[in-house]
Design a protein around this motif. Structure first.
Motif, PDB file in Angstrom:
ATOM      1  N   UNK A 114     -75.070  66.961  28.530  1.00  0.00           N
ATOM      2  CA  UNK A 114     -76.451  67.388  28.757  1.00  0.00           C
ATOM      3  C   UNK A 114     -76.695  67.812  30.183  1.00  0.00           C
ATOM      4  N   UNK A 115     -75.720  67.596  31.060  1.00  0.00           N
ATOM      5  CA  UNK A 115     -75.903  67.938  32.469  1.00  0.00           C
ATOM      6  C   UNK A 115     -75.975  69.449  32.637  1.00  0.00           C
TER       7      UNK A 115
ATOM      8  N   UNK B  38     -68.255  74.503  23.616  1.00  0.00           N
ATOM      9  CA  UNK B  38     -69.454  74.570  22.791  1.00  0.00           C
ATOM     10  C   UNK B  38     -69.225  75.633  21.723  1.00  0.00           C
ATOM     11  N   UNK B  39     -69.312  75.225  20.447  1.00  0.00           N
ATOM     12  CA  UNK B  39     -69.033  76.148  19.344  1.00  0.00           C
ATOM     13  C   UNK B  39     -70.308  76.647  18.677  1.00  0.00           C
TER      14      UNK B  39
ATOM     15  N   UNK C 172     -68.113  73.742  27.995  1.00  0.00           N
ATOM     16  CA  UNK C 172     -69.206  72.842  28.357  1.00  0.00           C
ATOM     17  C   UNK C 172     -68.766  71.798  29.369  1.00  0.00           C
ATOM     18  N   UNK C 173     -67.474  71.511  29.440  1.00  0.00           N
ATOM     19  CA  UNK C 173     -66.985  70.509  30.376  1.00  0.00           C
ATOM     20  C   UNK C 173     -65.477  70.418  30.321  1.00  0.00           C
TER      21      UNK C 173
ATOM     22  N   UNK D  74     -77.709  81.449  30.253  1.00  0.00           N
ATOM     23  CA  UNK D  74     -78.074  81.122  31.631  1.00  0.00           C
ATOM     24  C   UNK D  74     -78.895  79.839  31.628  1.00  0.00           C
ATOM     25  N   UNK D  75     -78.479  78.870  32.433  1.00  0.00           N
ATOM     26  CA  UNK D  75     -79.186  77.593  32.525  1.00  0.00           C
ATOM     27  C   UNK D  75     -79.174  77.121  33.975  1.00  0.00           C
ATOM     28  N   UNK D  76     -80.002  76.123  34.267  1.00  0.00           N
ATOM     29  CA  UNK D  76     -79.979  75.518  35.591  1.00  0.00           C
ATOM     30  C   UNK D  76     -80.682  76.321  36.664  1.00  0.00           C
ATOM     31  N   UNK D  77     -81.346  77.412  36.288  1.00  0.00           N
ATOM     32  CA  UNK D  77     -82.097  78.216  37.249  1.00  0.00           C
ATOM     33  C   UNK D  77     -83.581  78.118  36.914  1.00  0.00           C
TER      34      UNK D  77
END
Length: 549
Positions: A429-430, A371-372, A383-384, A460-463
């Motif tokens: 997007x996951x 991700x830039x 990102x993956x 921070x994501x997914x929390x």
């Protein structure tokens, strides 16, 4: 791929083997030097794999870090077409074509003994259509690009190969695999290591050829089957790879001109090629850590350039894959602003930027997607990924040679040296929280002497909910006098938590874990580590830091 210093030093890489030889002998398989270079390159190769994944309508999703036998993150496997099923040999470069009349998508797959054409419009069941044999023998290095529904193909190490031109519309009527022939052959160079095409202008740039001192050999391909010599860019000698565009970036002096961004062995070299008879070198800039400037790509706003160096991992003590970040606010003075260090240990190779992502084919580490979005702060994040070479992650020449991410369907093609065509579908997007709730940034950020504060970010994501009352902040800062430093953790809402103030402590470095009561803060968002050197006489850098939730 193979870099070459014409007349002085040939560094044959993807093998990363340095051999003293002339430019001619490096390209000539009949000389002892050329034969030695080819043997050295092949030393890392493994037998071609025959593992195929085809015929499943949904492909193989990436679940718990695996898709079939392959390690992955946010990238699903659709199919694998082994080399043995599309003409044999070893894999190298790859490109794609979308038929404007049908919308069908096709892979153009480079191999040592030719170019395979594969219908990937049903990506879970790719269909091999035929092979265009190499013109004059086998070559480890083959490259291709597309313009006006024609493929333009070059190969290195073959003295009379030239540039093959193939009309891709012929693929529409093929129902069974065929041996194909070129529609035209451009003969004003023999071997060439790479080819770039500016589709806006209709000019091709053959690079690393036996002409133009190895610099870009310009070809007018506006009439694809009648290519014409347009001139040379030879001021800075051998070019390993480049990207040429109509410039629309921030430097007003060059807007509207055709500009080439050349990876020239030890520099980023920028050239105005608007006047093909009189190309003008705008700048030539080296960078700290340079071993072999291999390839790079512009961000879509043309402000930043990401450069990969093919030998820094194998020659250095730090084996993490590195991406060099350049700010091109001034084309006359490009500035190297930082380095992204991947968590993987492998050699980087070809990368292409689409939207906010850079798609990198990094040999044993496979496809890595960065991700830039935060490139202005010289920060990239992974990102993956999809690792097509699960046996190892080392600084050796196996696995992913190149990739093609530009199809409207969102599929990505990867060409593996041993694996063949691997078709994947990123699912960027996951949201996948890291193991143990640890979010980390390992990109180095320089701390100026007695200068302004610098920051390094962690997204921070997914929390859900609030941060804990004992949020652990792990800090690794290299500085010869840690007493000079003031360090803060800055929450997504801007609240600052002091971790360390300046003091008379004369020890080296700050390697510590701090507990912060951040229970008032939302966990999700961008957190910053803010560091300032408040006294003169020395400098340092943020090596890495992380948050543990």
């Amino acid at each position: 791929m193979k870099p070459l210093r014409v007349g002085v030093l040939a560094v044959l890489t993807a093998s990363a083997v340095a051999l003293t030889m002339s430019g001619a002998s490096a390209h000539d398989p009949d000389t002892p030097e050329g034969q030695a270079a080819a043997r050295a390159f092949m030393a890392d190769y493994r037998p071609a794999e025959r593992h195929a994944v085809t015929g499943t309508a949904a492909g193989v999703p990436c679940v718990n870090g695996k898709a079939d036998i392959y390690p992955c993150k946010n990238v699903d496997l659709l199919s694998v077409l082994p080399l043995a099923q599309m003409g044999g040999g070893n894999g190298n470069d790859i490109w794609g074509w979308t038929d404007p009349s049908s919308g069908k998508e096709y892979a153009i797959v480079g191999r040592t003994n030719g170019t395979a054409f594969v219908d990937v419009s049903t990506p879970t069941a790719p269909k091999y259509l035929g092979n265009l044999p190499s013109n004059g023998g086998s070559s480890t290095w083959r490259d291709m690009k597309v313009y006006k529904d024609h493929a333009f193909i070059v190969a290195d190490f073959i003295s009379g190969h030239g540039m093959q031109v193939f009309d891709l519309t012929r693929l529409r009527t093929i129902t069974t695999p065929q041996t194909l022939t070129a529609d035209a052959l451009y003969k004003e160079f023999g071997p060439a290591h790479n080819i770039a095409i500016n589709e806006e202008t209709g000019y091709a740039y053959a690079i690393g050829s036996n002409t133009c001192r190895g610099g870009p050999h310009m070809v007018d391909i506006r009439t694809p089957k009648s290519p014409k010599n347009a001139g040379c860019v030879s001021q800075d000698g051998y070019t390993h790879d480049n990207q040429c565009v109509i410039y629309r970036g921030p430097d007003a002096a060059y807007r509207g001109k055709e500009i080439c961004f050349n990876s020239n062995e030890d520099t980023l070299t920028i050239v105005d090629v608007t006047d093909k008879a009189n190309p003008v070198q705008i700048s030539r800039k080296g960078y700290s850590g340079a071993q072999y400037s291999h390839q790079g790509w512009l961000t879509e706003d043309q402000r930043y350039f990401l450069l990969d160096d093919e030998l820094d991992e194998s020659r250095g003590t730090d084996k993490r894959t590195k991406t060099y970040i350049w700010d091109l606010a001034s084309l006359a003075n490009p500035v190297h602003t930082g380095v992204y260090n991947s968590p993987a240990t492998a050699i980087d190779h070809n990368q292409y930027i689409k939207g906010k992502y850079s798609y990198q084919a990094n040999y044993q580490a496979g496809l890595r997607i960065l991700d830039v979005s935060n490139v202005a702060a010289a920060q990239l994040t992974e990102a993956g990924f999809f690792d097509i070479y699960p046996a190892a992650d080392e600084a050796k020449f196996n696995g992913a040679w190149s990739n093609y991410p530009y199809f409207a369907s969102g599929i990505v093609l990867v060409n593996g040296i041993e694996q063949g065509l691997v078709v994947v579908k990123p699912n960027l997007g996951a949201v996948e929280p890291p193991p143990g709730g640890k979010f980390e940034n390992t990109t180095d950020v320089s701390i100026p002497d007695a200068g302004a504060a610098v920051t390094s970010s962690v997204a921070v994501s997914g929390l859900g909910g609030k941060a804990p009352a004992t949020l652990k902040v792990n800090v690794d800062i290299k500085h010869p006098y840690r007493g000079d430093l003031v360090i803060d953790l800055v929450a997504p809402d801007g609240t600052a938590y002091r971790l360390k103030g300046s003091s008379n402590d004369g020890g080296d470095n700050v390697i510590a874990t701090y507990d912060v009561n951040a229970s008032a803060e939302d966990a999700v968002g961008t957190w910053l580590l803010k560091v300032q050197d408040v006294y003169r006489s020395d400098v340092g850098y943020i090596d890495a830091w992380s948050l543990q939730f």
